[in-house]
Design a protein around this motif. Structure first.
Motif, PDB file in Angstrom:
ATOM      1  N   TYR A   1       0.894  -1.163   0.000  1.00 48.66           N
ATOM      2  CA  TYR A   1       0.000   0.000   0.000  1.00 48.66           C
ATOM      3  C   TYR A   1       0.925   1.202   0.000  1.00 48.66           C
ATOM      4  O   TYR A   1       1.508   1.538   1.020  1.00 48.66           O
ATOM      5  N   ARG A   2       1.107   1.794  -1.218  1.00 44.38           N
ATOM      6  CA  ARG A   2       2.074   2.869  -1.410  1.00 44.38           C
ATOM      7  C   ARG A   2       3.454   2.382  -0.985  1.00 44.38           C
ATOM      8  O   ARG A   2       3.910   1.394  -1.504  1.00 44.38           O
ATOM      9  N   ASP A   3       4.129   3.015   0.015  1.00 38.56           N
ATOM     10  CA  ASP A   3       5.482   2.568   0.328  1.00 38.56           C
ATOM     11  C   ASP A   3       5.550   1.733   1.600  1.00 38.56           C
ATOM     12  O   ASP A   3       6.577   1.698   2.263  1.00 38.56           O
TER      13      ASP A   3
ATOM     14  N   ASP B   1       8.885  -1.669   5.764  1.00 42.99           N
ATOM     15  CA  ASP B   1       9.364  -0.674   4.805  1.00 42.99           C
ATOM     16  C   ASP B   1       9.476  -1.310   3.414  1.00 42.99           C
ATOM     17  O   ASP B   1       9.730  -2.507   3.292  1.00 42.99           O
ATOM     18  N   ILE B   2       9.278  -0.505   2.373  1.00 41.26           N
ATOM     19  CA  ILE B   2       9.293  -1.031   1.011  1.00 41.26           C
ATOM     20  C   ILE B   2      10.665  -1.609   0.633  1.00 41.26           C
ATOM     21  O   ILE B   2      10.758  -2.527  -0.174  1.00 41.26           O
TER      22      ILE B   2
END
Lengths: 184, 334
Positions: free
Chosen positions: A50-52, A88-89
């Motif tokens: 979900y996004r980053d 974290d991505i």
């Protein structure tokens, strides 16, 4: 299931169904355990970012446990009980690079949809090898997912699906994918 | 005074460089300084480390600088145009318009059975947000040509924002879990969802917006004296308004489209710049606001990476105490 059977005055039938599901789950997981005692467990990445941020289950989460019973090794986060936590991505990219399978990719039905929504993950090995599966083979009207409806009371079928994905040599003769589908 | 400003500008520029380097070093994966330097200078490094540094850290740090400068400068322009210290880049409905675009894309398309449409997915969330923001601003700009009183435009922008929020709420109410979660996460803002290709679109749009902002520095200084006085000084009010609206669309619209709505920065940073430089001249305030915005968003990005939280929550949690402190300490900040 047994409680509903009790309310409708069919406790015996309910218990019979429940016990057959439990027996089926336990016997499948035992066969897989015997097989994985001598083979390597594939590494499994689940969910999509979900996004980053990427939400992963904790070690005792129901999804991580069923993947483990199916002979896979799910990437998890720290945490107790049936919880999930965002990572974290960067860490997610590292996991995805080394994953053998990628499961539960949200609403994506094709690899193109998946890679256009997550371009950073387009070149990871698991995508290039097309080892991405989603639990969207069966849907219910208007936008429901049967995995999250009937799947809740049929963990034995989900287990067989996952075993079929990770170790087809054990189960291919007797099972075809029910809730899961391979993305092309 | 000029000497003080020069020292402050030098310090701010230095802060941007140091924080940019710090932002490049912070992340959940341990990467040595030597590896970071090797990747940036084109040296040899393993592919996954290169991917993390270029595709994630560098893009994110550059986006923090661009978004911080863009939102702060558009906030400064809005505060001067509306002569209102509570105005920000989203006062004219940029955020609401972008939310509507994204809500229609994420929530509305599946409801209409268009979820898998390849035409729609080619627009992407960012495209939908940009179209939404530009549509709302174009509407406000079209009406503002007929209205002389700037306060009416301010109210109009807020009303349009409320109406659009109501439509978004209807879409949220009717949507299923997965789409709803995607939309809610978009509203939390993120600097890390921008790809290097998208950055190539963002840079010219933000540079164009900042160029227009620099071009209206003189008119903005005249507007500080009030519109009637500015008019007697020969200022073309209509043209100035249009240029400021165009600059805001390019700056806040582009950043919101790609990063989602990022609160606090556009509202608070111009006030911090005024307090720090003790000056209302836009020739000083404009670059000061841009640099301070970049510094603030780089700090927020570092904290958000350390805590794995959305950047929007960090901007608010770190920013609100600063704003309250500034307001209490300086009663006459505008």
């Amino acid at each position: 299931m047994v409680a509903v059977a009790e309310i409708t005055g069919r406790r015996e039938i309910g218990e019979e169904h429940f016990n057959s599901i439990a027996t089926s789950y336990i016997s499948t997981s035992q066969r897989i355990a015997e097989h994985t005692a001598t083979t390597t467990r594939p590494r499994v990445m689940i969910n999509t970012p979900y996004r980053d941020a990427w939400v992963l289950p904790s070690e005792n989460n129901y999804m991580a446990r069923i993947i483990s019973d199916a002979g896979g090794c799910c990437y998890t986060t720290e945490g107790k009980g049936n919880t999930s936590k965002p990572i974290d991505i960067e860490q997610a990219l590292l996991y995805a690079e080394s994953a053998d399978f990628w499961l539960n990719v949200g609403s994506c039905h094709t690899l193109q949809e998946l890679t256009s929504q997550n371009p950073r993950f387009a070149k990871v090995k698991v995508v290039e090898d097309k080892k991405v599966y989603n639990n969207t083979a069966r849907s219910t009207a208007p936008v429901g997912s049967d995995f999250w409806e009937s799947g809740v009371v049929r963990p034995d079928i989900i287990l067989k699906d996952l075993a079929m994905i990770f170790h087809p040599e054990i189960i291919a003769q007797e099972h075809t994918l029910y809730y899961y589908t391979r993305l092309n | 005074m000029r000497k003080n400003s020069t020292i402050l500008f030098t310090l701010l520029a230095l802060c941007v460089v140091v924080l940019f380097a710090a932002d490049m070093c912070v992340g959940s994966v341990d990467i040595t300084l030597r590896d970071i330097w090797a990747v940036i200078t084109g040296g040899e490094c393993d592919p996954i480390t290169t991917k993390i540094i270029i595709d994630i850290r560098l893009t994110k740090a550059l986006m923090a600088i661009l978004a911080g400068a863009a939102l702060s400068v558009s906030g400064l322009q809005m505060q001067t145009l509306f002569r209102n210290p509570l105005a920000g880049p989203y006062v004219l409905g940029v955020s609401s318009g972008a939310s509507l675009g994204v809500a229609l894309f994420i929530l509305g398309a599946p409801l209409l059975g268009l979820g898998g449409s390849s035409l729609l997915s080619s627009f992407g969330v960012a495209g939908a947000a940009w179209i939404g923001a530009a549509a709302v601003l174009a509407m406000v700009a079209a009406v503002s040509r007929r209205i002389k009183d700037i306060m009416v435009i301010l109210i109009l922008g807020m009303m349009v924002g409320s109406a659009v929020s109501a439509i978004v709420q209807v879409l949220q109410y009717m949507s299923h879990e997965e789409a709803l979660k995607s939309f809610v996460v978009w509203t939390m803002g993120s600097l890390g969802d921008v790809s290097t290709t998208q950055l190539l679109l963002i840079v010219p749009a933000v540079v164009a917006g900042l160029t227009i902002a620099v071009a209206v520095i003189k008119p903005l200084n005249l507007l500080l004296l009030g519109e009637p006085y500015a008019r007697t000084m020969g200022l073309n009010i209509g043209r100035t308004r249009m240029l400021i609206l165009l600059s805001t669309t390019l700056l806040a619209g582009t950043v919101t489209a790609f990063c989602g709505p990022i609160g606090f920065i556009g509202l608070a940073i111009p006030h911090l710049a005024r307090t720090m430089f003790h000056n209302a001249d836009h020739r000083i305030l404009m670059p000061a606001t841009a640099l301070l915005g970049a510094v603030a968003l780089l700090i927020c990005d570092i904290v958000s990476k350390l805590l794995t939280l959305p950047v929007n929550t960090i901007t608010a949690l770190l920013g609100i105490p600063i704003v309250i402190w500034v307001v209490v300490r300086n009663k006459n900040i505008v």
